[in-house]
Scaffold this motif. Sequence first.
Motif, PDB file in Angstrom:
ATOM      1  N   LEU A 198       0.827  -1.209   0.000  1.00  0.00           N
ATOM      2  CA  LEU A 198       0.000   0.000   0.000  1.00  0.00           C
ATOM      3  C   LEU A 198       0.859   1.255   0.000  1.00  0.00           C
ATOM      4  CD1 LEU A 198      -2.334  -1.999   0.517  1.00  0.00           C
ATOM      5  CD2 LEU A 198      -3.299  -0.293   2.073  1.00  0.00           C
ATOM      6  N   ALA A 199       1.974   1.225   0.729  1.00  0.00           N
ATOM      7  CA  ALA A 199       2.882   2.369   0.714  1.00  0.00           C
ATOM      8  C   ALA A 199       3.439   2.601  -0.687  1.00  0.00           C
ATOM      9  CB  ALA A 199       4.013   2.152   1.716  1.00  0.00           C
ATOM     10  N   ARG A 200       3.741   1.514  -1.381  1.00  0.00           N
ATOM     11  CA  ARG A 200       4.259   1.630  -2.751  1.00  0.00           C
ATOM     12  C   ARG A 200       3.240   2.279  -3.679  1.00  0.00           C
ATOM     13  NH1 ARG A 200       3.633  -1.252  -7.347  1.00  0.00           N
ATOM     14  NH2 ARG A 200       2.456  -2.926  -6.321  1.00  0.00           N
ATOM     15  N   VAL A 201       2.008   1.825  -3.626  1.00  0.00           N
ATOM     16  CA  VAL A 201       0.984   2.326  -4.546  1.00  0.00           C
ATOM     17  C   VAL A 201       0.600   3.764  -4.224  1.00  0.00           C
ATOM     18  CG1 VAL A 201      -1.397   2.023  -5.320  1.00  0.00           C
ATOM     19  CG2 VAL A 201       0.089   0.023  -5.049  1.00  0.00           C
ATOM     20  N   PHE A 202       0.350   4.073  -2.951  1.00  0.00           N
ATOM     21  CA  PHE A 202      -0.126   5.409  -2.594  1.00  0.00           C
ATOM     22  C   PHE A 202       0.961   6.476  -2.711  1.00  0.00           C
ATOM     23  CE2 PHE A 202      -3.632   3.139  -0.331  1.00  0.00           C
ATOM     24  CZ  PHE A 202      -4.693   3.786  -0.954  1.00  0.00           C
ATOM     25  N   ASN A 203       2.226   6.067  -2.665  1.00  0.00           N
ATOM     26  CA  ASN A 203       3.311   7.043  -2.777  1.00  0.00           C
ATOM     27  C   ASN A 203       3.889   7.124  -4.183  1.00  0.00           C
ATOM     28  OD1 ASN A 203       4.059   8.236   0.027  1.00  0.00           O
ATOM     29  ND2 ASN A 203       3.617   6.080   0.418  1.00  0.00           N
ATOM     30  N   ALA A 204       3.260   6.461  -5.138  1.00  0.00           N
ATOM     31  CA  ALA A 204       3.724   6.530  -6.520  1.00  0.00           C
ATOM     32  C   ALA A 204       3.485   7.932  -7.080  1.00  0.00           C
ATOM     33  CB  ALA A 204       2.992   5.495  -7.370  1.00  0.00           C
ATOM     34  N   PRO A 205       4.327   8.389  -7.994  1.00  0.00           N
ATOM     35  CA  PRO A 205       4.113   9.693  -8.631  1.00  0.00           C
ATOM     36  C   PRO A 205       2.732   9.760  -9.280  1.00  0.00           C
ATOM     37  CG  PRO A 205       6.280   8.819  -9.180  1.00  0.00           C
ATOM     38  CD  PRO A 205       5.542   7.714  -8.474  1.00  0.00           C
ATOM     39  N   GLY A 206       2.051  10.869  -9.096  1.00  0.00           N
ATOM     40  CA  GLY A 206       0.743  11.046  -9.703  1.00  0.00           C
ATOM     41  C   GLY A 206      -0.418  10.670  -8.829  1.00  0.00           C
ATOM     42  N   VAL A 207      -0.160  10.104  -7.643  1.00  0.00           N
ATOM     43  CA  VAL A 207      -1.231   9.716  -6.733  1.00  0.00           C
ATOM     44  C   VAL A 207      -1.318  10.732  -5.591  1.00  0.00           C
ATOM     45  CG1 VAL A 207      -2.081   7.954  -5.150  1.00  0.00           C
ATOM     46  CG2 VAL A 207      -0.976   7.282  -7.289  1.00  0.00           C
ATOM     47  N   ALA A 208      -2.521  11.238  -5.337  1.00  0.00           N
ATOM     48  CA  ALA A 208      -2.754  12.171  -4.242  1.00  0.00           C
ATOM     49  C   ALA A 208      -3.933  11.685  -3.413  1.00  0.00           C
ATOM     50  CB  ALA A 208      -3.033  13.571  -4.783  1.00  0.00           C
ATOM     51  N   THR A 209      -3.938  12.042  -2.158  1.00  0.00           N
ATOM     52  CA  THR A 209      -5.063  11.732  -1.271  1.00  0.00           C
ATOM     53  C   THR A 209      -5.472  13.007  -0.553  1.00  0.00           C
ATOM     54  OG1 THR A 209      -3.606  11.139   0.578  1.00  0.00           O
ATOM     55  CG2 THR A 209      -4.295   9.365  -0.893  1.00  0.00           C
TER      56      THR A 209
END
Length: 416
Positions: A198-209
Motif C-alpha cells: 500500500l505504501a508503494r501504490v499510494f506514494n507513486a508519482p501522480g497519486v494524491a489523497t
Amino acid sequence: MTAKNAFVAATLAVASLGAFAQLQPVDTADPVAPLVNQLDLDKYKATIKGLTQFGDRRQGTARNRAALDWIEAQLKRYGCTNTERLRYDFTEPAKRGPVQLQPLRAGGPAAQGGGTLFGRRAPIGVNTDAMAQPDEKLRALNSEQTPLGTGPRESLYCTKVGATRPDEMVIVSAHMDGIGYGEAANDDGSGTALVMELARVFNAPGVATERSIRFILWNNEETGLNGAHAYVAQRKDLQGIESPKGSGLYPEPKWLAVIQHDMLLFDHGMPIQKLDAAGKPVLDARGQPVYTAPSTQRAEADVNVEFQVNSKQADASAKLAWALRAANEKYATDYPAAVGNRMTNTDSVPFMDHAPAVSVRENERGMQIGAGWNPHWHQPTDVYATYSDKDFLLGLNAVQTTLAAVAQLTGARGKP
C-alpha cells in the motif's frame, strides 16, 4: 443493492459519524480501480520473500533490527521518504506456553467448565526449540537467543500527507516481528508485505489523497502488543495539533481509522481427524485423537475483518468493517470478506477505545486460529515454501480489500 452501491452506503455510514464528514461517494470515473490494478501477486510474494531473509525477526535481536532497516529502505525507495522510528522501552516480557485444546466430548473439559470451546480443535502453542527447525541455515540465522531481555526497541512508520486534510489520517499497520524459529512468512510477513504494498501504490508519482495515510510496522507484537501500546501512549494526545502553529504541519493527524493486518495466507479449514493406513484414528501419547489441518486452501476461504463489540468505538468500528467488506465485493478478485465482532490479541486493540479500529486476517482470531486451524502459527514451518499460490492469493485479496477501502476513505485520485 449492487456491490458498488453497497460500498458507497457502507462508506457513507462511517461518514455519518462525523469522522468523514466531507467524504464524497465513489466517483463515476472510479479512481480506485487504477490503484488496485497496480497490485500484483508476484510483487506481493517477492516482498514476503524479502522479509524471510531475516528469519523469524524476533524482537530484541540483530535480525529484527536488520529487518527494520531493510523495510525502511524499501519504503524510501517507494517514495515514502518521511520515515520515522517510534522509540520505547520494552520492560514486560509476556509469559507464553503451549495451549492444549481438545475436541469436545461428553464429560470432557468443556462440559466440566474447563474453558474449551466447541468443535474440532488441534493443540496450539509456541515453538521454543531451535532444534525443531530442520533447515540448518535457517536455524543458524535464528540462533541469537536473547530476545526476551528488556531494553530500547523501535517501530517504524511513514506518512502519505493529505493534500487538503493533512490533519486527519487512516492508519494501515502490521507487526514485523515474529517467533517460532521459522521465517514468520505468514505471521506476520504477509501483513507487513501488505502495508509495504500500500505504501508503494499510494506514494507513486501522480497519486494524491485528500486525507493522510500512515503506514506503521509494529515491533513487539509477539510479547504483548508493546509497540502499539507505546504508540498510543506517546501520541494519542498529539492528535490534530498543528506544529509549529501556522505551519500546516500535523505530526500526529487525528485517527479516523486503524486497520491492522495479522496473518493473511492460510484458511484451510477446521482440523480433521488423522487416520492411520487401516483407517483407524491416530492417538497422541495421552490417548486423545490427533487432528490436523487440510493440506489445501478451502473453497470457502475468506478475508476476515473483525472489530471488538465491547469497545468504546464499537459502532464506528463496525461501520468501518462493513466498508472494507463492501470494498472487497467490488475490487477483490478471488476471495470474499466476512465481518466478525471478536477482534482480539492484535495491534489494533490499543486503539479500539480511541478510534474506529479493525483487524484483517485469514481466520477468526478467537474461534479458529485459537482452535488450531493454522498448524504453522508460531512454528518452524511458518516458512515461505510452506504456502501455495492459492495461499498467497488469499493474502493478495486482503491487499486489494484494504487498498480499495483506504483509497475511498482518504479520497485518493490519480494514476501511478
